[in-house]
Every structure is written in C-alpha cells, then in structure tokens.
Design an enzyme around this catalytic site. Structure first.
Site: not given
Ligand SMILES: [Fe+2]
Length: 303
Positions: A210, A251
């Site tokens: 990510h 996330y």
């Molecule tokens: Fe991170």
C-alpha cells in the site's frame, strides 16, 4: 544532505478516468498535469508539482517510487554509492521524465522495485497564501489529506533489502518483526525522523502492499471512513491502531485495486536510536494492535 522523504509514487491503473475521479473526488487530490496516458496529482498542502502519478496500463501496482533529496550533489553522491554496490543508475535531466519533474536518478532495488531520487521538482505552492494564511483551504472535497506519507512494499528477501536501504541509501531501521528462525519478516525504516517512510514485508518481489496519505489526527481517520463509506469505497480495515509505529490507520482500495491507507500518529525518532523488535508470536499486534491478528486477506498483495 541525503534523502529527505518519500516524494511520489507512480501506480498503474487500467481505467485512467475512473482512477482520476477517485483520487480527485474521494481522496481529494489536485490535478497538476495530464498527458495522454498519465495524470499528475498532489495533496493540498504539498508545495511540489506532484506526489501521485496515475499511469494507464492494463494491470495495477507500483511502477516506481520517488524520493526527494536536498541537494543536486546528493544525486552524484548516491550514483557513486550505488555504483560501488554494483547497481546501474540512469540519470535524467530536469523535466525529462515528465512535467514539473526535477533532475533524477533511477535504479532498481534488489527486490526489483524501481526507485528514483529526485532533486528540484517544480514548486507549484500549496493552496494557501504565504502571508497570513488560514489553517486550511475552504471547500475541499474528499477526505483531503495534506500530504503523502509512506510506502509499504513486499519482497522475498526482507533482510537483504533492508540492509541495502541501510548501507547504500542511509535509511534508519526503526522497527522489525523477527521470525522464530531469526530472520526479519517485516521492517520499518525512516529518513524523515518519523516512525517510517518505507516498510517491507515478506511477499513477492516488486509488490506494492500500500501507499499512505497523512491525515492530521485520529478524528480525521474517522472523517476518512465517513467519506469512503459515503462513496461506497471498499474499506478493508476499519479505523484502528498499529503496534509497530503506534500509528492510527484505515485501509481501503482505489478502483484499480491498489491498496491505500490514511495514516496519522507515530513518533519522532533520531537516527542513532536502536530498533524496536516484535516477535513472530506478536506480529498480529505489531500490525493491528487491538485485534492482535492479521487476516490472510491483508497479507494478500494485489499487484
Ligand atoms: Fe502504512
């Protein structure tokens, strides 16, 4: 001198218009330049020309990550260091790579990730005046992060790539998960005196786990969740806290499948401070402190 911080990421997206709509209207980035196959974006408080580049390609994932250096001489210095380590370096003149781009060198990490050091990217200014500014612009859209924060990549040899970042590029190890076999499973390293600018976790080479946008506090993590839920963006992990870095996080995914994070918190650190170690048994708590477990989905790399 040396590397100051993460400058920008270039990610692949199959649908450039859809991805641009997400990054401008849901995240709240600002478009600074556009070519046929690339869109250049920045966060509202960033002075530099761009921090996210979307490139139209059939797949998704990371094409390269750029790191800002303080001086032009840093490019010469690291070219020499990399050559001594047996790494080929390509040098680019200002503007050669793209609009607003500064002078740069590019090379490949042992993990296969393409890394760039850039000096002198065009300064376009943030969205505030330099005299008597308000704390933030009015009428921003999306969750409007002020800046890009860090990147988390995957590689087969975490220990080898961590040593490369330490010994060739002067990164400082702040935290690590050490497996019962004595090998590093994951590492966090910094250049900016914060908890981390890059992290590595065991997985396939060239993988992007990510990249993260900074938001200012825990309340902004909640506001990010509100924006994501409103727009129907898939949230992978609801607002929570990391053990490693102590940061707060959420996330989610862009429309192409690239995992994004909104991050805040963490700590300040000096380069000589020893790393914090998490044992394999406590890895779940290192990643998600409250749950204490990392589900398999989170370890799946979508690139
Ligand atoms: Fe991170």
């Amino acid at each position: 001198m040396g590397i100051l911080r993460l400058s920008h990421v270039e990610v692949r997206v199959p649908d450039l218009e859809l991805a641009t709509a997400y990054y401008t209207e849901v995240v709240g980035l600002y478009e600074t330049a556009r070519e046929q196959d690339r869109v250049f974006l920045k966060c509202w408080d960033e002075q530099q020309h761009h921090s996210v580049i979307l490139t139209s390609e059939p797949t998704y994932g990371l094409n390269h990550m750029g790191w800002k250096v303080r001086y032009r001489e840093d490019l010469d210095y690291y070219t020499d260091r990399l050559a001594k380590a047996g790494v080929d370096v390509i040098r680019y003149a200002a503007g050669e790579i793209g609009p607003g781009h500064g002078e740069a060198i590019r090379f490949t990490l042992p993990s296969g990730h393409v890394m760039e050091l850039v000096y002198g990217m065009q300064i376009v200014g943030n969205l505030l005046p330099l005299v008597n500014p308000p704390p933030k612009p009015i009428n921003m859209v999306g969750f409007a992060p002020p800046r890009l924060d860090h990147i988390f990549i995957t590689c087969e040899d975490v220990a080898g790539n961590t040593v490369f970042l330490q010994e060739v590029l002067d990164f400082h190890l702040t935290e690590q998960v050490v497996g019962d076999d004595g090998f590093q499973v994951a590492t966090w390293l910094e250049r900016s005196h914060h908890s981390h600018d890059i992290a590595l976790v065991t997985g396939k080479d060239r993988g992007l786990h990510h990249f993260a946008f900074w938001v200012d506090d825990w309340t902004a993590i909640r506001d990010t969740a509100d924006v994501l839920a409103y727009h129907g963006v898939p949230i992978e992990t609801n607002p929570t806290r990391h053990g490693a870095t102590r940061g707060h996080c959420i996330y989610f995914f862009d429309p192409a499948g690239n995992r994004n994070e909104a991050f805040t918190g963490g700590y300040q650190v000096d380069p000589e401070e020893p790393p914090i170690t998490w044992t394999e048994a406590e890895m779940g708590r290192a990643i998600f402190y409250y749950d204490g477990v990392v589900d398999q989905h989170f370890l799946t790399v979508h690139s």
